[in-house]
Design a protein around this motif. Structure first.
Motif, PDB file in Angstrom:
ATOM      1  N   PHE A  15      55.866 -82.317  28.117  1.00  0.00           N
ATOM      2  CA  PHE A  15      55.057 -81.221  27.582  1.00  0.00           C
ATOM      3  C   PHE A  15      55.416 -80.939  26.136  1.00  0.00           C
ATOM      4  O   PHE A  15      56.531 -81.178  25.686  1.00  0.00           O
ATOM      5  CB  PHE A  15      55.157 -79.970  28.453  1.00  0.00           C
ATOM      6  N   CYS A  16      54.419 -80.466  25.428  1.00  0.00           N
ATOM      7  CA  CYS A  16      54.557 -80.104  24.025  1.00  0.00           C
ATOM      8  C   CYS A  16      54.063 -78.672  23.891  1.00  0.00           C
ATOM      9  O   CYS A  16      52.871 -78.406  24.046  1.00  0.00           O
ATOM     10  CB  CYS A  16      53.753 -81.057  23.150  1.00  0.00           C
ATOM     11  N   LEU A  17      54.997 -77.761  23.643  1.00  0.00           N
ATOM     12  CA  LEU A  17      54.677 -76.340  23.504  1.00  0.00           C
ATOM     13  C   LEU A  17      54.452 -76.045  22.022  1.00  0.00           C
ATOM     14  O   LEU A  17      55.261 -76.435  21.175  1.00  0.00           O
ATOM     15  CB  LEU A  17      55.853 -75.518  24.045  1.00  0.00           C
ATOM     16  N   ILE A  18      53.353 -75.353  21.713  1.00  0.00           N
ATOM     17  CA  ILE A  18      52.968 -75.098  20.329  1.00  0.00           C
ATOM     18  C   ILE A  18      52.754 -73.604  20.111  1.00  0.00           C
ATOM     19  O   ILE A  18      51.744 -73.043  20.568  1.00  0.00           O
ATOM     20  CB  ILE A  18      51.676 -75.866  19.979  1.00  0.00           C
ATOM     21  N   PRO A  19      53.702 -72.938  19.434  1.00  0.00           N
ATOM     22  CA  PRO A  19      53.490 -71.531  19.083  1.00  0.00           C
ATOM     23  C   PRO A  19      52.388 -71.438  18.027  1.00  0.00           C
ATOM     24  O   PRO A  19      52.346 -72.253  17.101  1.00  0.00           O
ATOM     25  CB  PRO A  19      54.836 -71.091  18.499  1.00  0.00           C
ATOM     26  N   ILE A  20      51.518 -70.461  18.151  1.00  0.00           N
ATOM     27  CA  ILE A  20      50.409 -70.290  17.216  1.00  0.00           C
ATOM     28  C   ILE A  20      50.447 -68.867  16.661  1.00  0.00           C
ATOM     29  O   ILE A  20      50.699 -67.915  17.397  1.00  0.00           O
ATOM     30  CB  ILE A  20      49.055 -70.553  17.914  1.00  0.00           C
ATOM     31  N   TYR A  39      61.506 -71.506  17.879  1.00  0.00           N
ATOM     32  CA  TYR A  39      60.817 -71.304  19.154  1.00  0.00           C
ATOM     33  C   TYR A  39      61.151 -72.425  20.131  1.00  0.00           C
ATOM     34  O   TYR A  39      61.357 -72.178  21.324  1.00  0.00           O
ATOM     35  CB  TYR A  39      59.297 -71.221  18.933  1.00  0.00           C
ATOM     36  N   ILE A  40      61.200 -73.649  19.618  1.00  0.00           N
ATOM     37  CA  ILE A  40      61.524 -74.781  20.479  1.00  0.00           C
ATOM     38  C   ILE A  40      62.971 -74.683  20.936  1.00  0.00           C
ATOM     39  O   ILE A  40      63.295 -74.994  22.093  1.00  0.00           O
ATOM     40  CB  ILE A  40      61.234 -76.116  19.758  1.00  0.00           C
ATOM     41  N   GLY A  83      60.936 -85.877  19.640  1.00  0.00           N
ATOM     42  CA  GLY A  83      60.330 -85.402  18.398  1.00  0.00           C
ATOM     43  C   GLY A  83      59.072 -84.569  18.544  1.00  0.00           C
ATOM     44  O   GLY A  83      58.810 -83.695  17.723  1.00  0.00           O
ATOM     45  N   TYR A  84      58.294 -84.809  19.581  1.00  0.00           N
ATOM     46  CA  TYR A  84      57.035 -84.080  19.752  1.00  0.00           C
ATOM     47  C   TYR A  84      56.867 -83.518  21.147  1.00  0.00           C
ATOM     48  O   TYR A  84      55.763 -83.451  21.670  1.00  0.00           O
ATOM     49  CB  TYR A  84      55.844 -84.969  19.376  1.00  0.00           C
ATOM     50  N   GLY A  85      57.966 -83.118  21.765  1.00  0.00           N
ATOM     51  CA  GLY A  85      57.864 -82.514  23.085  1.00  0.00           C
ATOM     52  C   GLY A  85      59.150 -82.650  23.865  1.00  0.00           C
ATOM     53  O   GLY A  85      60.216 -82.933  23.320  1.00  0.00           O
ATOM     54  N   THR A  86      59.019 -82.459  25.166  1.00  0.00           N
ATOM     55  CA  THR A  86      60.164 -82.501  26.065  1.00  0.00           C
ATOM     56  C   THR A  86      59.752 -83.151  27.374  1.00  0.00           C
ATOM     57  O   THR A  86      58.685 -82.846  27.919  1.00  0.00           O
ATOM     58  CB  THR A  86      60.682 -81.072  26.349  1.00  0.00           C
ATOM     59  N   ASN A  87      60.598 -84.057  27.868  1.00  0.00           N
ATOM     60  CA  ASN A  87      60.438 -84.595  29.222  1.00  0.00           C
ATOM     61  C   ASN A  87      61.212 -83.681  30.150  1.00  0.00           C
ATOM     62  O   ASN A  87      62.308 -83.240  29.822  1.00  0.00           O
ATOM     63  CB  ASN A  87      61.012 -86.010  29.334  1.00  0.00           C
ATOM     64  N   ILE A  88      60.643 -83.395  31.293  1.00  0.00           N
ATOM     65  CA  ILE A  88      61.301 -82.546  32.286  1.00  0.00           C
ATOM     66  C   ILE A  88      60.934 -83.085  33.659  1.00  0.00           C
ATOM     67  O   ILE A  88      59.827 -83.594  33.862  1.00  0.00           O
ATOM     68  CB  ILE A  88      60.882 -81.062  32.117  1.00  0.00           C
ATOM     69  N   GLU A  89      61.861 -82.989  34.602  1.00  0.00           N
ATOM     70  CA  GLU A  89      61.546 -83.473  35.940  1.00  0.00           C
ATOM     71  C   GLU A  89      62.239 -82.651  37.006  1.00  0.00           C
ATOM     72  O   GLU A  89      63.279 -82.038  36.759  1.00  0.00           O
ATOM     73  CB  GLU A  89      61.889 -84.947  36.090  1.00  0.00           C
ATOM     74  N   GLY A  90      61.610 -82.640  38.165  1.00  0.00           N
ATOM     75  CA  GLY A  90      62.121 -81.911  39.315  1.00  0.00           C
ATOM     76  C   GLY A  90      60.973 -81.575  40.237  1.00  0.00           C
ATOM     77  O   GLY A  90      59.859 -82.091  40.087  1.00  0.00           O
ATOM     78  N   PRO A  91      61.201 -80.706  41.209  1.00  0.00           N
ATOM     79  CA  PRO A  91      60.104 -80.285  42.079  1.00  0.00           C
ATOM     80  C   PRO A  91      58.972 -79.670  41.244  1.00  0.00           C
ATOM     81  O   PRO A  91      59.231 -78.915  40.298  1.00  0.00           O
ATOM     82  CB  PRO A  91      60.754 -79.238  42.988  1.00  0.00           C
ATOM     83  N   ARG A 118      50.244 -66.389  20.330  1.00  0.00           N
ATOM     84  CA  ARG A 118      49.566 -67.395  21.151  1.00  0.00           C
ATOM     85  C   ARG A 118      50.497 -68.579  21.345  1.00  0.00           C
ATOM     86  O   ARG A 118      51.294 -68.911  20.470  1.00  0.00           O
ATOM     87  CB  ARG A 118      48.284 -67.890  20.471  1.00  0.00           C
ATOM     88  N   VAL A 119      50.373 -69.231  22.485  1.00  0.00           N
ATOM     89  CA  VAL A 119      51.134 -70.446  22.770  1.00  0.00           C
ATOM     90  C   VAL A 119      50.185 -71.418  23.472  1.00  0.00           C
ATOM     91  O   VAL A 119      49.514 -71.047  24.444  1.00  0.00           O
ATOM     92  CB  VAL A 119      52.354 -70.167  23.676  1.00  0.00           C
ATOM     93  N   ALA A 120      50.129 -72.629  22.955  1.00  0.00           N
ATOM     94  CA  ALA A 120      49.343 -73.689  23.591  1.00  0.00           C
ATOM     95  C   ALA A 120      50.315 -74.769  24.044  1.00  0.00           C
ATOM     96  O   ALA A 120      51.314 -75.032  23.376  1.00  0.00           O
ATOM     97  CB  ALA A 120      48.327 -74.267  22.618  1.00  0.00           C
TER      98      ALA A 120
END
Length: 114
Positions: A10-15, A25-26, A44-52, A74-76
């Protein structure tokens, strides 16, 4: 039905923030992920995350809440999520397994006589 094991990026983008850099913010989102107990890795452009699946979704939700609490109006977020049920994925190995498999294929290219 049990919760699906999810491997996500996912790539979280504060607006609407005052600064062009979103690093603070990151960094806060990374603090949230650390508390989640899930395996994650920023790139560099997001985060990998895993789990349930539910835990991954809740962690991304918590990142949104934390960034809003810092003042971002805002956050996208762009999210890609993969699951599989054809074989067992050991917790914490989903992203590493994907990368390792491609590296094995590439390693055959470099092997003598390949």
């Amino acid at each position: 039905m049990t919760d699906l094991y999810a491997v996500a990026d996912f790539c979280l983008i504060p607006i609407g923030t005052a600064e062009p850099s979103v690093a603070v913010y990151i960094a806060e989102c990374q603090r949230v992920l650390e508390k989640s107990g899930l395996k994650y890795k920023m790139h560099g452009y997001g985060t990998n995350i895993e789990g349930p699946w539910t835990s991954v979704s809740n962690a991304i939700h918590a990142c949104h809440a934390a960034v809003h609490a810092m003042g971002a109006p805002r956050v996208a977020t762009d999210i890609r999520i993969g699951t599989r049920v054809d074989r067992e994925v050991a917790p914490g190995t989903g992203n590493e397994g994907k990368v390792r498999r491609v590296e094995e294929i590439l390693g055959k290219d470099a092997a003598p006589g390949a």
